[in-house]
Design an enzyme around this catalytic site. Structure first.
Site, PDB file in Angstrom:
ATOM      1  N   HIS A 221       0.803  -1.223   0.000  1.00 30.71           N
ATOM      2  CA  HIS A 221       0.000   0.000   0.000  1.00 30.71           C
ATOM      3  C   HIS A 221       0.835   1.271   0.000  1.00 30.71           C
ATOM      4  O   HIS A 221       1.604   1.522   0.919  1.00 30.71           O
ATOM      5  CB  HIS A 221      -0.924   0.023   1.218  1.00 30.71           C
ATOM      6  CG  HIS A 221      -2.042   1.010   1.090  1.00 30.71           C
ATOM      7  ND1 HIS A 221      -3.234   0.700   0.484  1.00 30.71           N
ATOM      8  CD2 HIS A 221      -2.135   2.304   1.449  1.00 30.71           C
ATOM      9  CE1 HIS A 221      -4.026   1.754   0.493  1.00 30.71           C
ATOM     10  NE2 HIS A 221      -3.385   2.756   1.075  1.00 30.71           N
TER      11      HIS A 221
ATOM     12  N   ASP B 251       0.160   5.546  -1.170  1.00 32.32           N
ATOM     13  CA  ASP B 251      -0.820   6.536  -1.634  1.00 32.32           C
ATOM     14  C   ASP B 251      -0.203   7.646  -2.470  1.00 32.32           C
ATOM     15  O   ASP B 251      -0.683   8.780  -2.448  1.00 32.32           O
ATOM     16  CB  ASP B 251      -1.545   7.147  -0.425  1.00 32.32           C
ATOM     17  CG  ASP B 251      -2.794   6.374  -0.055  1.00 32.32           C
ATOM     18  OD1 ASP B 251      -3.699   6.284  -0.905  1.00 32.32           O
ATOM     19  OD2 ASP B 251      -2.864   5.853   1.078  1.00 32.32           O
TER      20      ASP B 251
ATOM     21  N   HIS C 128     -13.433   2.294   2.720  1.00 32.63           N
ATOM     22  CA  HIS C 128     -12.409   3.130   3.367  1.00 32.63           C
ATOM     23  C   HIS C 128     -13.003   3.507   4.719  1.00 32.63           C
ATOM     24  O   HIS C 128     -13.508   2.621   5.424  1.00 32.63           O
ATOM     25  CB  HIS C 128     -12.032   4.336   2.477  1.00 32.63           C
ATOM     26  CG  HIS C 128     -10.822   5.029   2.996  1.00 32.63           C
ATOM     27  ND1 HIS C 128     -10.873   6.248   3.626  1.00 32.63           N
ATOM     28  CD2 HIS C 128      -9.515   4.657   3.004  1.00 32.63           C
ATOM     29  CE1 HIS C 128      -9.644   6.587   4.006  1.00 32.63           C
ATOM     30  NE2 HIS C 128      -8.804   5.645   3.645  1.00 32.63           N
TER      31      HIS C 128
ATOM     32  N   HIS D 285      -9.464  -1.593   6.665  1.00 36.63           N
ATOM     33  CA  HIS D 285     -10.525  -0.570   6.728  1.00 36.63           C
ATOM     34  C   HIS D 285     -11.939  -1.131   6.904  1.00 36.63           C
ATOM     35  O   HIS D 285     -12.857  -0.365   7.174  1.00 36.63           O
ATOM     36  CB  HIS D 285     -10.549   0.361   5.502  1.00 36.63           C
ATOM     37  CG  HIS D 285      -9.447   1.380   5.475  1.00 36.63           C
ATOM     38  ND1 HIS D 285      -9.400   2.446   6.338  1.00 36.63           N
ATOM     39  CD2 HIS D 285      -8.354   1.488   4.682  1.00 36.63           C
ATOM     40  CE1 HIS D 285      -8.315   3.166   6.070  1.00 36.63           C
ATOM     41  NE2 HIS D 285      -7.660   2.601   5.083  1.00 36.63           N
TER      42      HIS D 285
ATOM     43  N   HIS E 265      -2.763  -3.079   4.430  1.00 42.16           N
ATOM     44  CA  HIS E 265      -1.991  -2.175   5.292  1.00 42.16           C
ATOM     45  C   HIS E 265      -2.637  -2.096   6.672  1.00 42.16           C
ATOM     46  O   HIS E 265      -3.323  -1.153   7.003  1.00 42.16           O
ATOM     47  CB  HIS E 265      -1.795  -0.800   4.653  1.00 42.16           C
ATOM     48  CG  HIS E 265      -3.053  -0.050   4.285  1.00 42.16           C
ATOM     49  ND1 HIS E 265      -4.064  -0.604   3.554  1.00 42.16           N
ATOM     50  CD2 HIS E 265      -3.451   1.216   4.554  1.00 42.16           C
ATOM     51  CE1 HIS E 265      -5.030   0.294   3.379  1.00 42.16           C
ATOM     52  NE2 HIS E 265      -4.680   1.418   3.995  1.00 42.16           N
TER      53      HIS E 265
ATOM     54  N   ASP F 193       2.043   1.897   3.807  1.00 39.51           N
ATOM     55  CA  ASP F 193       1.126   3.047   3.908  1.00 39.51           C
ATOM     56  C   ASP F 193       1.850   4.386   3.725  1.00 39.51           C
ATOM     57  O   ASP F 193       1.341   5.426   4.150  1.00 39.51           O
ATOM     58  CB  ASP F 193       0.364   3.034   5.242  1.00 39.51           C
ATOM     59  CG  ASP F 193      -1.008   3.708   5.160  1.00 39.51           C
ATOM     60  OD1 ASP F 193      -1.415   4.127   4.059  1.00 39.51           O
ATOM     61  OD2 ASP F 193      -1.684   3.829   6.213  1.00 39.51           O
TER      62      ASP F 193
HETATM   63 ZN   LIG Z   1      -5.778   3.310   4.063  1.00 39.14          ZN
END
Ligand SMILES: [Zn+2]
Ligand SMILES: *[C@@H]1O[C@H](CO)[C@@H](O)[C@H](O)[C@H]1NC(C)=O
Ligand SMILES: *[C@@H]1O[C@H](CO)[C@@H](O)[C@H](O)[C@H]1NC(C)=O
Length: 415
Positions: A38, A40, A167, A213, A234, A303
């Protein structure tokens, strides 16, 4: 005592032979470079650059923790890049925003020669041989499909190979671990009939189901239902830090039965439950999970770019070797480390593809969510007025009247 003697002995040998622990880590990680669950980066491309890539030097992006030079220094060979749009987009333009984030990642991964977009385990293995960093696309949050299996299938066709079911917001069909938003509160219905159809369709397509999540109820229901292994892309150990983003021991045991994977998150708040953490505390999560379910279900899902505080010495994508060194010092074997670095992930992806191949005769699912379950004023209902299910709706819509009028007019002109 025994462990510290070992380390002393090893350091002594290393000193004599000139082969340091860093050399050993570098050697191991060049043979088994990391696949991380993971990152972003796409969110940062949106925030910092409004998705304008032309002026970014991807080898050196100072504002953030990820760029190609540091990925290479960190021995990262594969990255699941998160396609994430905020929960605020649910019932608005989540699908458009998701498509734009897929687009920005596809452009990034095709315009830079050291990246390569991959959509299968075969391509993942090939990219390793070609010394490329494999980009894999992962949608973070079921709100991105706007309760539509056709949208899910089109994301697959665009190259998406994983999706987190939620999420921080509930969707009309699955429940989040977070209570931040009040959307779609429900009692004892953590995975609805439509939610089950999403899971089944992801199995059929060969998309990896991600439970980071989701609420425990949803995760448990999916672990029972999914025919293929699932991942927590994650998340860390709830026993060591009781965040709702982490996984409790009883669920780790369910995950092991499913042959799935927990990819440990580095975010300090999920490691120490505080703003500060260090590498030793991260390694404690790896040790704990290994004690509970063994090494076959563990991976790494940093993450980076998705969280604010990272442990000292583990604060950008070049720092993974420091964690591997710590685990070597804790007597993890090279075989175990090769498993958590990449082999477990490849095995899971491979099993997900095998289940897809097994289900090849099953037609695409035509399950639709009922209008009552989606409280979305933006949804346009396009249906022939004579269709049997048209009477389900609450009164005639403007579109209905329009359709009827058009039909009437065309009938008249025919006569
Ligand atoms: Zn996340
Ligand atoms: C929740 O649903 C399950 C299965 O449908 C049922 O066994 C259980 O009793 C329900 N629990 C509550 C509190 O309603
Ligand atoms: C890591 O943090 C913990 C908790 O603050 C502390 O007890 C420990 O000594 C630290 N370890 C290192 C190697 O700094």
């Amino acid at each position: 005592m025994f462990q510290s003697q070992c380390i002393t002995l090893f350091s002594l040998c290393a000193l004599i032979s000139g082969y340091s622990e860093e050399d050993r880590v570098r050697d191991l990680m060049s043979r088994y470079p990391l696949i991380d669950g993971h990152n972003d980066l796409a969110l940062q491309l949106r925030k910092h650059y409004n998705n304008q890539l032309n002026h970014i030097n991807f080898y050196d992006i100072k504002e953030i923790a990820t760029d190609i030079s540091r990925l290479q220094a960190g021995h990262v060979q594969g990255q699941m890049f998160s396609v994430y749009v905020l929960c605020g987009a649910q019932e608005k333009d989540a699908v458009r925003l998701t498509l734009e984030q897929i687009d920005v990642l596809k452009r990034m991964c095709t315009q830079n020669k050291d990246f390569e977009l991959v959509t299968s385990t075969q391509e993942l293995r090939d990219s390793h041989l070609k010394h490329k960093i494999a980009c894999m696309l992962s949608v973070e949050g079921g709100h991105s499909i706007d309760s539509s299996l056709p949208v899910l299938r089109m994301f697959y066709q665009l190259g998406v190979r994983s999706m987190a079911l939620t999420h921080t917001c509930n969707t009309p069909w699955a429940e989040s671990s977070s209570k931040r938003y009040s959307f779609y509160q429900r009692q004892n219905n953590s995975l609805t009939t439509f939610g089950r159809a999403v899971v089944e369709e992801m199995n059929r397509l060969g998309m990896i189901i991600d439970l980071s999540h989701t609420s425990w109820g949803t995760a448990q229901a999916v672990l029972k239902l999914s025919k293929a292994p699932v991942i927590f892309s994650h998340s860390s150990s709830y026993s060591l830090c009781n965040s709702d983003r982490n996984v409790p021991d009883w669920m780790l045991k369910e995950l092991k039965k499913n042959r799935g994977l927990i990819m440990v998150n580095f975010h300090s708040n999920f490691i120490s439950c505080k703003r500060e953490a260090n590498i030793s505390l991260v390694a404690d999560h790896f040790d704990h999970i290994k004690n509970i379910i063994g090494v076959d279900s563990i991976g790494i899902g940093s993450d980076f770019e998705g969280a604010i505080s990272f442990p000292k010495g583990l604060d950008d994508v070049s720092k993974y070797p420091a964690l591997i060194k710590e685990l070597l010092q804790r007597n993890w074997t090279e075989q175990e480390l090769a498993d958590i670095l990449r082999r477990n992930f490849v095995r899971v992806f491979d099993e997900v593809e095998k289940m897809r191949d097994k289900m090849v005769m099953e037609p695409p699912s035509e399950v639709q969510i009922s209008l009552e379950e989606v409280h979305n004023p933006c949804r346009l209902v396009l249906r022939h007025p004579d269709s049997p299910s048209a009477s389900d709706q609450h009164g005639p819509s403007a579109l209905h009247i329009l359709l009827t009028a058009v039909l009437l007019l065309s009938t008249l002109s025919l006569l």
